[in-house]
Design a protein around this motif. Structure first.
Motif, PDB file in Angstrom:
ATOM      1  N   MET A   1       0.843  -1.194   0.000  1.00 17.97           N
ATOM      2  CA  MET A   1       0.000   0.000   0.000  1.00 17.97           C
ATOM      3  C   MET A   1       0.880   1.245   0.000  1.00 17.97           C
ATOM      4  N   LEU A   2       0.332   2.341  -0.593  1.00 16.68           N
ATOM      5  CA  LEU A   2       1.081   3.585  -0.720  1.00 16.68           C
ATOM      6  C   LEU A   2       1.522   4.122   0.639  1.00 16.68           C
ATOM      7  N   GLY A   3       0.605   4.139   1.599  1.00 15.25           N
ATOM      8  CA  GLY A   3       0.921   4.692   2.919  1.00 15.25           C
ATOM      9  C   GLY A   3       2.040   3.927   3.614  1.00 15.25           C
ATOM     10  N   GLU A   4       1.969   2.623   3.518  1.00 12.79           N
ATOM     11  CA  GLU A   4       3.004   1.790   4.144  1.00 12.79           C
ATOM     12  C   GLU A   4       4.356   2.037   3.512  1.00 12.79           C
ATOM     13  N   ARG A   5       4.358   2.245   2.176  1.00 12.02           N
ATOM     14  CA  ARG A   5       5.613   2.512   1.479  1.00 12.02           C
ATOM     15  C   ARG A   5       6.198   3.848   1.930  1.00 12.02           C
ATOM     16  N   ILE A   6       5.348   4.864   2.058  1.00  8.98           N
ATOM     17  CA  ILE A   6       5.841   6.171   2.512  1.00  8.98           C
ATOM     18  C   ILE A   6       6.422   6.059   3.919  1.00  8.98           C
ATOM     19  N   LYS A   7       5.712   5.348   4.804  1.00  9.80           N
ATOM     20  CA  LYS A   7       6.188   5.193   6.184  1.00  9.80           C
ATOM     21  C   LYS A   7       7.526   4.442   6.214  1.00  9.80           C
ATOM     22  N   LYS A   8       7.626   3.386   5.403  1.00 14.27           N
ATOM     23  CA  LYS A   8       8.854   2.590   5.374  1.00 14.27           C
ATOM     24  C   LYS A   8      10.032   3.428   4.896  1.00 14.27           C
ATOM     25  N   LEU A   9       9.824   4.189   3.829  1.00 16.58           N
ATOM     26  CA  LEU A   9      10.898   5.033   3.309  1.00 16.58           C
ATOM     27  C   LEU A   9      11.261   6.138   4.295  1.00 16.58           C
ATOM     28  N   ARG A  10      10.255   6.694   4.986  1.00 21.90           N
ATOM     29  CA  ARG A  10      10.524   7.741   5.981  1.00 21.90           C
ATOM     30  C   ARG A  10      11.412   7.202   7.097  1.00 21.90           C
ATOM     31  N   LYS A  11      11.104   6.006   7.550  1.00 20.55           N
ATOM     32  CA  LYS A  11      11.899   5.416   8.638  1.00 20.55           C
ATOM     33  C   LYS A  11      13.301   5.045   8.160  1.00 20.55           C
ATOM     34  N   GLN A  12      13.402   4.587   6.894  1.00 21.07           N
ATOM     35  CA  GLN A  12      14.722   4.291   6.336  1.00 21.07           C
ATOM     36  C   GLN A  12      15.585   5.555   6.276  1.00 21.07           C
ATOM     37  N   LYS A  13      14.931   6.693   5.977  1.00 23.53           N
ATOM     38  CA  LYS A  13      15.649   7.982   5.913  1.00 23.53           C
ATOM     39  C   LYS A  13      15.811   8.617   7.287  1.00 23.53           C
ATOM     40  N   LYS A  14      15.234   7.944   8.333  1.00 18.61           N
ATOM     41  CA  LYS A  14      15.303   8.439   9.717  1.00 18.61           C
ATOM     42  C   LYS A  14      14.706   9.849   9.859  1.00 18.61           C
ATOM     43  N   LEU A  15      13.519  10.014   9.239  1.00 20.26           N
ATOM     44  CA  LEU A  15      12.793  11.282   9.307  1.00 20.26           C
ATOM     45  C   LEU A  15      11.590  11.132  10.246  1.00 20.26           C
ATOM     46  N   THR A  16      11.299  12.190  11.010  1.00 22.21           N
ATOM     47  CA  THR A  16      10.078  12.206  11.834  1.00 22.21           C
ATOM     48  C   THR A  16       8.907  12.625  10.954  1.00 22.21           C
ATOM     49  N   LEU A  17       7.686  12.447  11.483  1.00 17.96           N
ATOM     50  CA  LEU A  17       6.499  12.915  10.744  1.00 17.96           C
ATOM     51  C   LEU A  17       6.599  14.407  10.462  1.00 17.96           C
TER      52      LEU A  17
END
Length: 404
Positions: A1-17
């Motif tokens: 799912m799109l949302g899960e992909r965004i969350k996964k990439l955000r965590k890989q980049k070590k970015l907060t919301l």
């Protein structure tokens, strides 16, 4: 799912919301998007992709290009690991690739991952390997990548070759090669030599020496013209072996000398061992200098590097020399320890199948009639589906003498 992909990439980049939301999105809206409770507009999606330093297509695809590169890197490393060091590597590759396989649709990384996946499925005897191999082949055709496409063609051919179904292997190969030449505007020189070499091998396997020789000599000429040494040693080995099998000693000597020159130039121990092997075979089969052959073999076998691959070949020649020198029990002891190496070409099989013929001859000299008959029957049975070679003729003649 799109949302899960965004969350996964955000965590890989070590970015907060907050960091990913920046000044164009709220933390709450981004949280809804990540939890698949809201769909971003294309403008918001472009902004999120920019913040994550990826393409919008990477967010929309199930597998991002970054993820593909990571999977391929792991797959290549594992695939190229020696089997002795990782006996379950094909199972590991299946586990690595399987979750993504259905979503690999375009690009070199996706095609190569599918190619490796299909090979691993084949080795694990999974039926889906052919369909996935075809998907990879079509993708390489679309991208005009002839090297990988040819590798798939050769792999499909080898599957029949190792079953000793040489006619089917040749038929598959010729069909595959025609398709490659129709679909690829350019075939690089190394790939062309790969195809030529395998085609020559297959024509020799079915007993069509004329076609095989023509293809092989054209490949050598092409290699010389392009100043490319790739496959040259294999082509010289094939040419020398064919000279021996056909009884053309001039041709055998010519290509053996070429092989020796290449082996010394390239410091190629395997090619040098092959050159030495055919020279010793000449001593035992033509010149009848058995003691000299024995001395040279013992000297070679004292080097552990000789034993890595060519040990069984030299031991077979040693048993022949011992037989002709009258050491029947010693020859038989060596022959009884003989293990057929992993070879499949009729030339190689002929060389090893003749071991049973010499086993029969040793038993004849030792007065073991029943053992001699059993050994020669086995030799004749093994030679039956193979094309004619001096080894086959020798075996059939020996069978007539023992039967008589």
């Amino acid at each position: 799912m799109l949302g899960e992909r965004i969350k996964k990439l955000r965590k890989q980049k070590k970015l907060t919301l907050e960091a990913l939301a920046g000044n164009q999105l709220t933390k709450g809206m981004l949280s809804l998007i990540e939890n698949n409770k809201a769909q971003p507009s294309m403008e918001s999606l472009s902004y999120i992709a920019q913040q994550l330093e990826v393409e919008v297509s990477d967010l929309l695809e199930v597998v991002s290009s970054e993820e593909l590169r990571s999977i391929l890197e792991k797959a290549e490393k594992l695939y190229n690991t020696e089997f002795e060091k990782s006996k379950d590597k094909h199972k590991q590759l299946i586990e690595l690739i399987e979750p993504f396989a259905e979503n690999l649709t375009q690009g070199y990384e996706a095609a190569r991952i599918l190619e490796i996946y299909s090979y691993s499925l084949f080795h694990e005897k999974k039926q889906r390997w052919e369909a996935l191999s075809e998907r990879a082949a079509k993708m390489f055709d679309q991208m005009n990548i002839s090297a990988n496409r040819s590798s798939i063609a050769i792999f499909r051919t080898i599957n029949k070759f190792i079953e000793h179904d040489y006619s089917s292997a040749l038929e598959i190969f010729l069909t595959e090669r025609r398709n490659i030449e129709l679909n690829h505007a350019y075939i690089d020189p190394l790939t062309k030599l790969d195809l030529d070499y395998h085609e020559a091998v297959l024509f020799y396997a079915v007993g069509d020496s004329e076609a095989a020789t023509r293809i092989m000599e054209n490949a050598l000429e092409f290699s010389k013209k392009k100043k490319i040494f790739y496959r040259v040693d294999e082509l010289y080995r094939l040419a020398a072996a064919q000279g021996m099998m056909s009884g053309n000693n001039d041709k055998k000597r010519f290509y053996l000398e070429k092989l020796k020159q290449y082996a010394e130039f390239a410091d190629n121990l395997s090619s040098l061992h092959f050159y030495q092997l055919l020279n010793i075979m000449t001593l035992t089969s033509e010149q009848r200098e058995y003691q000299k052959a024995l001395e040279e073999i013992d000297q070679l076998l004292s080097d552990p590097k000789t034993l890595e691959f060519y040990g069984p070949w030299f031991n077979l020649e040693k048993s022949k020399a011992l037989y002709y020198l009258g050491s029947y029990e010693e020859a038989l002891l060596l022959l009884d320890k003989m293990v057929l190496p992993d070879v499949h070409h009729p030339f190689d099989l002929s060389i090893f199948y003749v071991a049973d013929t010499y086993r029969a001859l040793c038993h004849v000299e030792l007065g073991n009639r029943n053992e001699a008959v059993a050994a020669i029957k086995k030799a004749v049975s093994n030679f039956h589906p193979l094309p004619e070679t001096p080894f086959k003729v020798f075996t059939l003649d020996t069978s007539e003498k023992i039967s008589g």
